[in-house]
Design a protein around this motif. Structure first.
Motif, PDB file in Angstrom:
ATOM      1  N   ALA A 132      39.323 -54.160  18.834  1.00  0.00           N
ATOM      2  CA  ALA A 132      40.735 -54.338  18.550  1.00  0.00           C
ATOM      3  C   ALA A 132      41.164 -53.420  17.409  1.00  0.00           C
ATOM      4  O   ALA A 132      40.393 -53.087  16.523  1.00  0.00           O
ATOM      5  N   LEU A 133      42.426 -53.026  17.464  1.00  0.00           N
ATOM      6  CA  LEU A 133      42.952 -52.140  16.426  1.00  0.00           C
ATOM      7  C   LEU A 133      42.945 -52.833  15.072  1.00  0.00           C
ATOM      8  O   LEU A 133      43.357 -53.986  14.940  1.00  0.00           O
ATOM      9  N   LEU A 134      42.484 -52.107  14.064  1.00  0.00           N
ATOM     10  CA  LEU A 134      42.520 -52.600  12.700  1.00  0.00           C
ATOM     11  C   LEU A 134      43.814 -52.088  12.070  1.00  0.00           C
ATOM     12  O   LEU A 134      43.943 -50.904  11.771  1.00  0.00           O
ATOM     13  N   PHE A 135      44.767 -52.964  11.870  1.00  0.00           N
ATOM     14  CA  PHE A 135      46.061 -52.544  11.341  1.00  0.00           C
ATOM     15  C   PHE A 135      46.544 -53.561  10.316  1.00  0.00           C
ATOM     16  O   PHE A 135      46.221 -54.753  10.395  1.00  0.00           O
ATOM     17  N   HIS A 153      41.528 -43.114   8.158  1.00  0.00           N
ATOM     18  CA  HIS A 153      42.044 -43.267   9.526  1.00  0.00           C
ATOM     19  C   HIS A 153      41.183 -44.237  10.336  1.00  0.00           C
ATOM     20  O   HIS A 153      40.837 -43.983  11.492  1.00  0.00           O
ATOM     21  N   VAL A 154      40.842 -45.349   9.706  1.00  0.00           N
ATOM     22  CA  VAL A 154      40.023 -46.365  10.369  1.00  0.00           C
ATOM     23  C   VAL A 154      40.898 -47.149  11.340  1.00  0.00           C
ATOM     24  O   VAL A 154      41.897 -47.757  10.952  1.00  0.00           O
ATOM     25  N   GLN A 155      40.526 -47.111  12.614  1.00  0.00           N
ATOM     26  CA  GLN A 155      41.266 -47.836  13.649  1.00  0.00           C
ATOM     27  C   GLN A 155      40.445 -48.958  14.261  1.00  0.00           C
ATOM     28  O   GLN A 155      40.982 -50.002  14.616  1.00  0.00           O
ATOM     29  N   THR A 156      39.140 -48.753  14.431  1.00  0.00           N
ATOM     30  CA  THR A 156      38.269 -49.767  15.010  1.00  0.00           C
ATOM     31  C   THR A 156      37.011 -49.851  14.170  1.00  0.00           C
ATOM     32  O   THR A 156      36.782 -49.058  13.255  1.00  0.00           O
ATOM     33  N   ILE A 157      36.171 -50.812  14.502  1.00  0.00           N
ATOM     34  CA  ILE A 157      34.917 -51.002  13.773  1.00  0.00           C
ATOM     35  C   ILE A 157      34.054 -49.748  13.819  1.00  0.00           C
ATOM     36  O   ILE A 157      33.343 -49.429  12.859  1.00  0.00           O
ATOM     37  N   GLY A 216      34.021 -51.342  28.158  1.00  0.00           N
ATOM     38  CA  GLY A 216      34.960 -50.819  27.183  1.00  0.00           C
ATOM     39  C   GLY A 216      34.894 -51.523  25.849  1.00  0.00           C
ATOM     40  O   GLY A 216      35.926 -51.787  25.227  1.00  0.00           O
ATOM     41  N   VAL A 217      33.674 -51.846  25.367  1.00  0.00           N
ATOM     42  CA  VAL A 217      33.537 -52.604  24.132  1.00  0.00           C
ATOM     43  C   VAL A 217      32.687 -51.829  23.126  1.00  0.00           C
ATOM     44  O   VAL A 217      32.096 -50.794  23.437  1.00  0.00           O
ATOM     45  N   ILE A 218      32.630 -52.365  21.921  1.00  0.00           N
ATOM     46  CA  ILE A 218      31.835 -51.794  20.844  1.00  0.00           C
ATOM     47  C   ILE A 218      30.787 -52.817  20.426  1.00  0.00           C
ATOM     48  O   ILE A 218      31.093 -53.997  20.245  1.00  0.00           O
ATOM     49  N   THR A 219      29.544 -52.377  20.315  1.00  0.00           N
ATOM     50  CA  THR A 219      28.484 -53.257  19.827  1.00  0.00           C
ATOM     51  C   THR A 219      27.988 -52.740  18.485  1.00  0.00           C
ATOM     52  O   THR A 219      28.025 -51.545  18.207  1.00  0.00           O
ATOM     53  N   MET A 220      27.518 -53.652  17.635  1.00  0.00           N
ATOM     54  CA  MET A 220      27.179 -53.321  16.259  1.00  0.00           C
ATOM     55  C   MET A 220      25.696 -53.515  15.974  1.00  0.00           C
ATOM     56  O   MET A 220      25.059 -54.416  16.529  1.00  0.00           O
TER      57      MET A 220
END
Length: 801
Positions: A144-147, A81-85, A104-108
């Motif tokens: 962003a959505l991983l689809f 169920h991977v949707q984002t990073i 509203g972001v994701i940092t790695m």
């Protein structure tokens, strides 16, 4: 006096012992395998298919690729169920992804190195994100959505030679599913879950002609917010009046007239924080006019109407639930992204091919966020509490890139690739921070408006890499990349509240113009500036096929991230990393088991530390300084085992040790002592501290078993277990509030696959309902954090046709 916090966490075992044992075990296993009988090898022959990767910009098998790379295929992405990073974290060693609420972001973070401030146009990440080989420079892309994905490859270690920009410590390459010739097919899925989750996704492939195919895919995912609204505090009118009287007594030159706290000062209805409402669609075209020429092109639209993640009190107030907050600013998130991608592959002759990869992306967004999160209760309309609103009025990021590659093909004594690269960005933003005393009705504590109308980046590079195949079993690789970067900030200003009593004391609004005369603001910093820099990064590697199914490699590689501009138009320097790595790749039991290991040491120089700071005059800036550096070393192991045709096991383990060099670090997100550096009001000497989001030890184990029925159907339960030792949440290492303690997380799934192409899949994620922090702050007194989602569950139904 500030005391150094104790070192958090502990290792799973001695890293050097683990590394040596892993490498020796790989060698011993390979030698033992060469002696096993053909009958035994045949009996252990798995149903597994050979995994291929494109980490070297060639299609090679995972086991013959001499670097640390973890591929995750489409089927596994769906099952997990991977949707984002951020959902990839529990599938890859030494990889972290954290939420940053105000944008509203994701940092790695990878191998202990990352940048939590890589969330606006100012700061760049150390982990580069690529989609179909095209660099995505802004952090919003990571959410962003991983689809409709073909696979994800996570490359650990510097990838600057082949992959280029900002892949200082690693890269994530996401491959979308391309259109296919000669077939018409599709699949569709829908699902429901906790927090009113609703999701649907589909993909359709159309063979238009013998040479032309079209693929259409879409996805929509939504769920209610996890964070409930708390009721406003009940404060008697007499107590409110007494608090205002005490304020007036202490501030004779700033008297305020009494007002009762208005119920409208608090948000109790509407969309909740930590909600999802995202949609995306993609059209992909494949044209193959001749046997030697292929063109893949796609257009993608992404919409986000969810809400940011809230800062929650680590210790809730009595009578309040953990997943709740006293909200003064309604959440808002609005993001639109339009992206075009193109790749042309041309086989020039039997020994050489050419590829041209191009991309363009346009991002527009706005957001509103309650940074203070009700950490302190007000005592009147203008005393006690503090309300800080972080509002992106608008942001507009445009970027495009072009890459031309020529490489050898077929079996040759020397395999080579040469390339040219150009990328550009044109970014702008207006970001306001109104801070009010007590409630939003109250007097102005401070407020600023940061306007960057045009900030540009241009990056040019030439690169090449060659592998000399001395023999079938010995290979030497060398490569280099020359990069030139040019950055400009044109017309950027930082504008602060003057406290002019003739101007209405109200929070700045999106419709106001802080640059206009009589606005109550003055420009205290001009951010215009120009930065240029250049760097050569390189790679040297040797790999030796000791036996048919055992390979050992060693490499030295460098990574680089450009310097740039910060508030005031000041420059900061580039950062560099040198990575020394030794690894093994093993196949056991006739290929049923893949056992891969790596040991590395990283010398990280001039680490760019970015944070919002308060200047001595009380104004605010985003400051970037270069730390002396950091030393990082560690070990990683991965096992992929097809134990039987019905039993699959994967295991990943990592040990990471980090240590910062000299750095005086400031941040408005933390309560820090007065700074000896006269340019910053508050700071802390973090020399020798551990880097954030770098647990000393972590493991991940996934097991799935299939029960098969006579009618061809299959029932497959699965369990994914993840464990991490304690880790810090910032470079300040400020004790329990700034630490994520050791935790375990379990995800469960059960999939029934019918004989005729339909399935039902149930899942429970975060079974323990663990409260897993991703950041921390105590600037408002009490410790607050954002968290990974609580326990969630749901069911998906899908079919293929």
């Amino acid at each position: 006096m500030t005391t150094r916090a104790q070192k958090s966490g502990g290792s799973l075992a001695s890293p050097i012992h683990l590394a040596v044992l892993a490498l020796l075990a790989g060698a011993a296993s390979a030698q033992a395998q060469t002696a096993q009988s053909p009958a035994a090898a045949s009996a252990a022959d798995p149903q597994s298919q050979e995994v291929t990767v494109t980490a070297t910009k060639r299609t090679t098998t995972l086991q013959s690729t001499p670097l640390a790379v973890t591929p995750i295929g489409a089927a596994e992405l769906d099952k997990q169920h991977v949707q984002t990073i951020s959902d990839v974290v529990h599938l890859v060693p030494s990889f972290q992804a954290t939420t940053e609420g105000d944008h509203g972001v994701i940092t790695m973070t990878m191998r202990g190195i990352g940048n939590d401030s890589a969330k606006t146009e100012y700061a760049d990440p150390e982990v580069a994100l690529f989609v179909d080989g095209i660099y995505a420079p802004r952090a919003e892309g990571a959410a962003a959505l991983l689809f409709d994905m073909q696979n994800i490859e996570v490359l650990r270690g510097p990838q600057g030679t082949l992959w280029g920009r900002n892949s200082t410590v690693g890269a994530v390459n996401m491959q979308t599913a391309p259109a296919e010739l000669g077939a018409t097919f599709g699949d569709i899925q829908g699902g429901l879950g906790s927090y009113n989750r609703f999701g649907t996704r589909a993909a359709f492939n159309f063979a238009l002609t013998d040479t032309l195919a079209l693929r259409a895919a879409f996805v929509h995912e939504q769920h209610d917010g996890y964070v409930n609204f708390q009721k406003p505090p009940v404060i008697s009118l007499a107590d409110q009046q007494a608090a205002v009287a005490a304020y007036n007594l202490a501030n004779p030159n700033a008297q305020v007239a009494f007002q009762p706290i208005s119920p409208t000062s608090f948000v109790e209805t509407g969309p909740k924080y930590n909600s999802q409402d995202q949609s995306a669609a993609r059209l992909s075209l494949l044209w193959k006019p001749t046997r030697d020429l292929t063109w893949n092109a796609s257009y993608e639209k992404f919409l986000d109407r969810g809400t940011p993640d809230m800062n929650l009190l680590q210790t809730p107030r009595p009578g309040e639930s953990f997943w709740s907050a006293l909200i003064s600013v309604a959440p808002q998130l609005h993001r639109d992204v339009n992206t075009f991608r193109s790749r042309v592959d041309w086989t020039l002759n039997d020994s050489m091919s050419l590829a041209y990869i191009a991309g363009y992306s346009d991002f527009q967004g706005s957001s509103d966020f309650d940074q203070s999160g009700g950490a302190i209760l007000p005592t009147s309309f203008t005393t006690g509490g503090v309300v800080q609103e972080d509002r992106t009025n608008w942001s507009h990021y445009k970027n495009y890139s072009h890459e031309l590659e020529v490489q050898s093909t077929g079996k040759r004594e020397v395999d080579w690739i040469l390339g040219l690269y150009y990328a550009a960005e044109d970014n702008g933003i207006r970001f306001d921070i109104p801070i009010s005393n007590g409630t939003q009705q109250g007097t102005i504590n401070w407020q600023g408006s940061f306007i960057q109308p045009k900030e540009t980046v241009a990056s040019e590079a030439v690169f090449g890499q060659a592998t000399w195949n001395l023999a079938d079993s010995v290979h030497l690789t060398g490569g280099a990349r020359f990069t030139h970067d040019d950055r400009k900030n044109e017309g950027g200003t930082n504008n602060g509240w003057t406290g002019d009593p003739t101007v209405a004391q109200v929070p700045v609004s999106p419709s106001s113009d802080p640059l206009a005369p009589g606005s109550g603001f003055s420009t205290y910093q001009q951010n215009s500036g120009h930065y240029t820099g250049q760097k050569v990064t390189w790679l040297a590697r040797a790999n030796w096929d000791v036996a048919k199914d055992f390979m050992v490699y060693g490499s030295v590689s460098t990574g680089y991230k450009s310097g740039g501009l910060q508030d005031g138009g000041l420059h900061y320097g580039p950062e560099t990393l040198t990575n020394y790595e030794v690894g093994t790749k093993n196949m056991l039991l006739g290929g049923a088991v893949h056992f891969n290991n790596s040991v590395y040491y990283e010398n990280f120089k001039d680490f760019q530390f970015s944070a919002p700071v308060t200047n001595p005059d009380g104004s605010h800036s985003l400051a970037t300084s270069n730390a002396q550096g950091a030393k990082v070393y560690g070990a990683e192991s991965e096992i992929i085992a097809n134990l039987t045709p019905d039993d699959q096991l994967t295991f990943g383990g990592a040990y990471t040790h980090t240590r910062l060099g000299y750095l005086l670090a400031g941040s408005n997100d933390y309560a820090l002592p007065a700074c000896p550096d006269t340019q910053i009001s508050n700071c802390l000497n973090v020399t020798g501290h551990r880097l954030p989001h770098s647990p000393t030890g972590s493991i991940n184990a996934l097991y799935e078993h299939s029960f098969r029925f006579a009618n061809g159907a299959k029932l497959a339960p699965r369990i994914n277990f993840h464990y991490e030792s304690a880790s810090w949440l910032s470079v300040f290492n400020l004790g329990e509030g700034d630490e994520q303690k050791a935790y375990s997380r379990t995800d469960l799934g059960l999939r029934y696959s019918a004989a005729k192409d339909w399935y039902v899949d149930g899942y429970v994620q975060n079974v323990e309902d663990g409260r897993i922090k991703t950041n921390a702050q105590n600037s408002f007194g009490a410790w607050q954090s954002q968290y990974m989602p609580p326990r969630t569950f749901g069911v998906n139904v899908g079919m293929s046709f």
